[in-house]
Design a protein around this motif. Structure first.
Motif, short mmCIF file in Angstrom:
data_model
loop_
_atom_site.label_atom_id
_atom_site.label_comp_id
_atom_site.label_asym_id
_atom_site.label_seq_id
_atom_site.Cartn_x
_atom_site.Cartn_y
_atom_site.Cartn_z
N ILE A 179 27.58 52.47 28.15
CA ILE A 179 26.02 52.29 27.94
C ILE A 179 25.63 51.28 28.58
O ILE A 179 24.58 51.41 29.11
CB ILE A 179 26.19 51.74 26.31
N GLY A 180 26.51 50.20 29.05
CA GLY A 180 25.81 49.33 30.19
C GLY A 180 25.52 49.84 31.58
O GLY A 180 24.45 49.68 31.94
N ALA A 181 26.35 50.75 31.96
CA ALA A 181 26.03 51.45 33.36
C ALA A 181 24.94 52.22 33.24
O ALA A 181 24.04 52.47 34.17
CB ALA A 181 27.20 52.33 33.50
N MET A 182 24.59 52.90 32.18
CA MET A 182 23.56 53.79 31.72
C MET A 182 22.24 52.79 31.79
O MET A 182 21.19 53.14 32.39
CB MET A 182 23.65 54.45 30.39
N ILE A 205 15.10 46.68 29.95
CA ILE A 205 16.37 47.48 30.05
C ILE A 205 17.78 46.74 30.65
O ILE A 205 18.56 46.66 30.01
CB ILE A 205 16.17 48.90 30.29
N PHE A 206 17.25 46.06 31.64
CA PHE A 206 18.35 45.37 32.45
C PHE A 206 18.99 44.44 31.54
O PHE A 206 20.36 44.02 31.71
CB PHE A 206 17.79 44.57 33.76
N LEU A 207 18.32 43.65 30.79
CA LEU A 207 18.92 42.51 29.69
C LEU A 207 19.99 43.07 28.89
O LEU A 207 20.97 42.44 28.82
CB LEU A 207 17.80 41.96 28.86
N PHE A 208 19.78 44.46 28.31
CA PHE A 208 20.55 44.99 27.61
C PHE A 208 21.98 45.62 28.60
O PHE A 208 22.97 45.40 28.24
CB PHE A 208 20.22 46.23 26.84
N LEU A 244 23.05 44.77 31.43
CA LEU A 244 24.05 43.49 31.92
C LEU A 244 24.83 42.80 30.77
O LEU A 244 26.03 42.48 30.75
CB LEU A 244 23.31 42.58 32.52
N THR A 245 24.15 42.83 29.40
CA THR A 245 24.87 42.27 28.32
C THR A 245 26.09 43.14 27.76
O THR A 245 27.13 42.75 27.84
CB THR A 245 23.82 42.16 27.14
N TYR A 246 25.82 44.39 28.21
CA TYR A 246 26.85 45.54 27.75
C TYR A 246 28.04 45.58 28.65
O TYR A 246 29.16 45.69 28.44
CB TYR A 246 26.34 46.86 27.26
#
Length: 206
Positions: A36-39, A64-67, A69-71
């Motif tokens: 999911i992080g890659a997506m 969306i990048f915040l999510f 990079l978190t994942y």
């Protein structure tokens, strides 16, 4: 946020909540976080490149990048057994930024629903900071908060957006769900908070 991407934010929050509650293995959850992080890193790049300079489309894509990079951070940390403090401090940075996104949704975009959702995400990232960087004993509480938010801030809104029913959710429903959610968080915190006697017992054994 992209509708499909938001749907999978719900999925990864659901998996991570079960990990915190001891139902899913950390490495197993880590693999899913990488997917999911890659997506969630590829998607905003695409949205920005195709935005034709639209500032609001770029703004929404940036969130969306915040999510993503978190994942990615969670996935790599889990698979490599890295110390969680870096992820915790990153979560604090994101929690502060999420307040800004909430403010913009409330004031500039006149979107009360996503203004509230960003506030909830800020709260969740704050819990990750306290859990991972400050090592507070709130894993179970954080797990339940993530579990609830997986549905009310991501999965359900995304599904309603996909079937073009999001606008049907009015202000009264939004505020009712928000109040009930806050009450649920309070009850869960009280129920999962370690008692002082248990803390003293642990301190004595240590």
């Amino acid at each position: 946020m992209d509708k499909v991407g938001l749907m999978y934010v719900g999925a990864v929050l659901f998996i991570n909540s079960l990990m915190l509650l001891g139902k899913v293995d950390e490495k197993s959850a880590g693999v899913f976080n990488l997917f999911i992080g890659a997506m969630q890193v590829i998607t905003p790049f695409y949205l920005i490149f195709t935005s034709k300079g639209d500032p609001w489309m770029i703004f929404n894509a940036s969130g969306i990048f915040l999510f993503g990079l978190t994942y990615l951070y969670v996935g790599i940390s889990n698979l490599k057994n890295l110390d969680s403090s870096g992820l915790g401090w990153y979560s604090l940075w994101v929690a502060i930024l999420a307040l800004g996104y909430s403010y913009v949704n409330f004031t500039k975009l006149q979107d009360i629903k996503f203004g509230i959702i960003w506030l909830m995400w800020s709260f969740l990232w704050t819990l990750f900071y306290l859990l991972l960087a400050q090592k507070k004993n709130i894993a179970v509480f954080t797990g339940w908060v993530a579990f609830i938010q997986a549905w009310i801030t991501a999965t359900i809104p995304a599904f309603l957006l996909l079937v073009n029913q999001w606008d049907v959710v009015g202000l009264k429903t939004t505020l009712s769900v928000t109040i009930l959610t806050i009450l649920a968080f309070i009850v869960i915190y009280i129920s999962t908070k370690p008692s002082s006697s248990k803390i003293n017992s642990i301190s004595t054994k240590a």
